[in-house]
Motif scaffolding. Sequence first.
Motif, mmCIF file in Angstrom:
data_model
loop_
_atom_site.group_PDB
_atom_site.id
_atom_site.type_symbol
_atom_site.label_atom_id
_atom_site.label_comp_id
_atom_site.label_asym_id
_atom_site.label_seq_id
_atom_site.Cartn_x
_atom_site.Cartn_y
_atom_site.Cartn_z
ATOM 1 N N PRO A 1 0.769 -1.065 -0.012
ATOM 2 C CA PRO A 1 0.200 -0.040 0.073
ATOM 3 C C PRO A 1 1.200 1.275 0.142
ATOM 4 C CG PRO A 1 -0.777 -1.544 1.713
ATOM 5 C CD PRO A 1 0.616 -2.368 1.363
ATOM 6 N N THR A 2 2.022 0.973 0.609
ATOM 7 C CA THR A 2 2.794 2.375 0.710
ATOM 8 C C THR A 2 3.742 2.885 -0.839
ATOM 9 O OG1 THR A 2 4.650 1.361 1.153
ATOM 10 C CG2 THR A 2 3.841 2.225 3.294
ATOM 11 N N VAL A 3 3.747 1.949 -1.962
ATOM 12 C CA VAL A 3 3.460 2.561 -2.932
ATOM 13 C C VAL A 3 3.104 2.901 -3.701
ATOM 14 C CG1 VAL A 3 5.007 0.808 -4.771
ATOM 15 C CG2 VAL A 3 5.701 0.519 -2.994
ATOM 16 N N ILE A 4 1.573 1.876 -3.457
ATOM 17 C CA ILE A 4 0.585 2.248 -4.071
ATOM 18 C C ILE A 4 0.589 4.425 -3.639
ATOM 19 C CG2 ILE A 4 -1.664 2.910 -4.714
ATOM 20 C CD1 ILE A 4 -2.397 -0.372 -4.236
ATOM 21 N N GLY A 5 0.768 4.304 -2.735
ATOM 22 C CA GLY A 5 -0.259 6.137 -2.102
ATOM 23 C C GLY A 5 1.444 6.505 -2.334
ATOM 24 N N PHE A 6 2.430 6.175 -2.204
ATOM 25 C CA PHE A 6 3.685 7.094 -2.643
ATOM 26 C C PHE A 6 3.537 7.746 -3.949
ATOM 27 C CE2 PHE A 6 8.718 7.200 -4.767
ATOM 28 C CZ PHE A 6 8.229 8.777 -4.214
ATOM 29 N N TYR A 7 2.997 6.982 -4.899
ATOM 30 C CA TYR A 7 2.729 6.947 -6.432
ATOM 31 C C TYR A 7 2.349 7.821 -6.722
ATOM 32 C CZ TYR A 7 7.065 4.885 -7.538
ATOM 33 O OH TYR A 7 8.173 4.383 -8.106
ATOM 34 N N LEU A 8 0.712 8.045 -5.719
ATOM 35 C CA LEU A 8 -0.386 8.819 -5.693
ATOM 36 C C LEU A 8 0.191 10.026 -5.452
ATOM 37 C CD1 LEU A 8 -2.781 6.388 -5.433
ATOM 38 C CD2 LEU A 8 -3.450 7.478 -7.328
ATOM 39 N N LEU A 9 0.589 9.926 -3.796
ATOM 40 C CA LEU A 9 1.410 11.827 -3.453
ATOM 41 C C LEU A 9 1.995 12.848 -4.562
ATOM 42 C CD1 LEU A 9 0.773 12.837 -0.311
ATOM 43 C CD2 LEU A 9 3.477 11.567 -0.231
ATOM 44 N N VAL B 1 -2.325 3.427 1.911
ATOM 45 C CA VAL B 1 -2.676 4.595 1.140
ATOM 46 C C VAL B 1 -3.139 5.858 2.315
ATOM 47 C CG1 VAL B 1 -4.397 4.575 -0.775
ATOM 48 C CG2 VAL B 1 -2.766 2.942 -0.723
ATOM 49 N N VAL B 2 -4.246 5.781 2.168
ATOM 50 C CA VAL B 2 -4.495 7.018 3.356
ATOM 51 C C VAL B 2 -4.003 7.799 3.888
ATOM 52 C CG1 VAL B 2 -7.303 6.170 3.528
ATOM 53 C CG2 VAL B 2 -5.815 5.748 5.344
ATOM 54 N N LEU B 3 -2.965 7.037 4.691
ATOM 55 C CA LEU B 3 -1.460 7.250 5.545
ATOM 56 C C LEU B 3 -1.079 8.032 4.736
ATOM 57 C CD1 LEU B 3 -0.987 8.178 8.397
ATOM 58 C CD2 LEU B 3 0.526 6.551 8.003
ATOM 59 N N MET B 4 -0.431 7.956 3.630
ATOM 60 C CA MET B 4 0.930 8.594 2.456
ATOM 61 C C MET B 4 -0.655 9.895 1.927
ATOM 62 S SD MET B 4 3.498 6.894 2.699
ATOM 63 C CE MET B 4 3.845 7.203 0.886
ATOM 64 N N ILE B 5 -1.331 9.380 1.288
ATOM 65 C CA ILE B 5 -2.133 10.756 0.578
ATOM 66 C C ILE B 5 -2.348 11.779 1.565
ATOM 67 C CG2 ILE B 5 -3.707 10.796 -0.866
ATOM 68 C CD1 ILE B 5 -3.584 8.094 -1.779
ATOM 69 N N GLY B 6 -3.288 11.168 2.254
ATOM 70 C CA GLY B 6 -4.330 11.725 3.516
ATOM 71 C C GLY B 6 -3.660 12.599 4.722
ATOM 72 N N GLY B 7 -2.926 11.323 5.051
ATOM 73 C CA GLY B 7 -2.138 12.345 6.321
ATOM 74 C C GLY B 7 -2.426 11.539 7.341
ATOM 75 N N ASN B 8 -2.725 12.690 8.404
ATOM 76 C CA ASN B 8 -3.350 12.697 9.962
ATOM 77 C C ASN B 8 -4.121 13.593 11.042
ATOM 78 O OD1 ASN B 8 -3.793 11.682 12.412
ATOM 79 N ND2 ASN B 8 -2.128 10.826 12.493
ATOM 80 N N ILE B 9 -5.063 14.153 9.858
ATOM 81 C CA ILE B 9 -5.882 15.822 10.039
ATOM 82 C C ILE B 9 -6.769 15.115 10.982
ATOM 83 C CG2 ILE B 9 -6.767 17.839 9.034
ATOM 84 C CD1 ILE B 9 -4.835 17.153 6.818
ATOM 85 N N PRO B 10 -7.519 15.766 11.733
ATOM 86 C CA PRO B 10 -8.346 15.920 12.637
ATOM 87 C C PRO B 10 -9.648 15.735 11.909
ATOM 88 C CG PRO B 10 -6.769 16.051 13.978
ATOM 89 C CD PRO B 10 -6.555 16.463 13.064
ATOM 90 N N GLU B 11 -10.917 14.870 12.171
ATOM 91 C CA GLU B 11 -11.705 14.889 11.499
ATOM 92 C C GLU B 11 -12.049 15.414 9.280
ATOM 93 O OE1 GLU B 11 -14.842 18.351 13.410
ATOM 94 O OE2 GLU B 11 -14.022 16.918 15.205
ATOM 95 N N LYS B 12 -10.428 15.413 9.136
ATOM 96 C CA LYS B 12 -10.723 15.103 7.491
ATOM 97 C C LYS B 12 -9.896 14.532 6.740
ATOM 98 C CE LYS B 12 -8.960 19.195 4.368
ATOM 99 N NZ LYS B 12 -8.235 20.090 4.894
ATOM 100 N N THR B 13 -9.197 13.427 7.501
ATOM 101 C CA THR B 13 -8.371 11.808 6.635
ATOM 102 C C THR B 13 -7.885 11.054 7.669
ATOM 103 O OG1 THR B 13 -6.156 13.495 7.106
ATOM 104 C CG2 THR B 13 -7.340 13.740 4.856
ATOM 105 N N ARG B 14 -8.260 11.269 9.277
ATOM 106 C CA ARG B 14 -8.147 10.506 9.821
ATOM 107 C C ARG B 14 -8.752 9.632 10.138
ATOM 108 N NH1 ARG B 14 -6.657 12.272 16.225
ATOM 109 N NH2 ARG B 14 -4.979 13.492 14.764
#
Length: 226
Positions: A59-67, A166-179
């Motif tokens: 998943p980190t590979v997919i997330g990295f290239y999407l990032l 994937v979600v951690l790579m693309i979205g990070g860790n933003i409360p109520e937005k991407t967490r």
Amino acid sequence: MPLTSADYAAIWLTLKLASLTTVILLLIGTPIALWLSRTRSWLRGPVGAVVALPLVLPPTVIGFYLLLALGPNGWIGQLTQALGLGTLTFSFTGLVIGSVIYSMPFVVQPLQNAFAAIGSRPLEVAATLRAGPWDTFFSVILPLARPGFITAAILGFAHTVGEFGVVLMIGGNIPEKTRVVSVQIYDHVEALEYAQAHWLAAAMLVFSFLVLLALYSSRRTRAGWS
């Protein structure tokens, strides 16, 4: 220890993400699966391989290239910036895009198998009755492939709920937005809040078990009818 407001926010965001992703995947995955089940084109192999890539790639590979692609210097990021939309990284929209790509094979493959199992005979009968493509799909293909749609929806939803890399790579860790829930559990563990991590992890465990139980029960019921 009861769940906190941040936990409930993560659960709601996860359910929202999984629901939207499942709907989008059913809409775009159906024509792809139908084409893969019917075509004899040489492109079937490459397209099928691309669809199945998330099954073997970390998943980190997919997330990295999407990032990279969605970021300010990526081709998608430059396009969205030119359209005045900003970048899609670290946003809910970015999570949806990543989730759709990451869960694609879990929806397309059950649909492809269901369409292939129908065979050509029902379609030939529909053609002799002068049924158009849309009429054939909604009157013949859709009812016969309904078990495949149920399986695809369940697997797509459940797989999206369990995403992490994937979600951690693309979205990070933003409360109520991407967490989402998986990231929230990770945060609890990092903060040594094991009791709260247990609550969320146990909820995920129960959810996964119920999903698999419903899936296998529906398959056994259909097998009993046939």
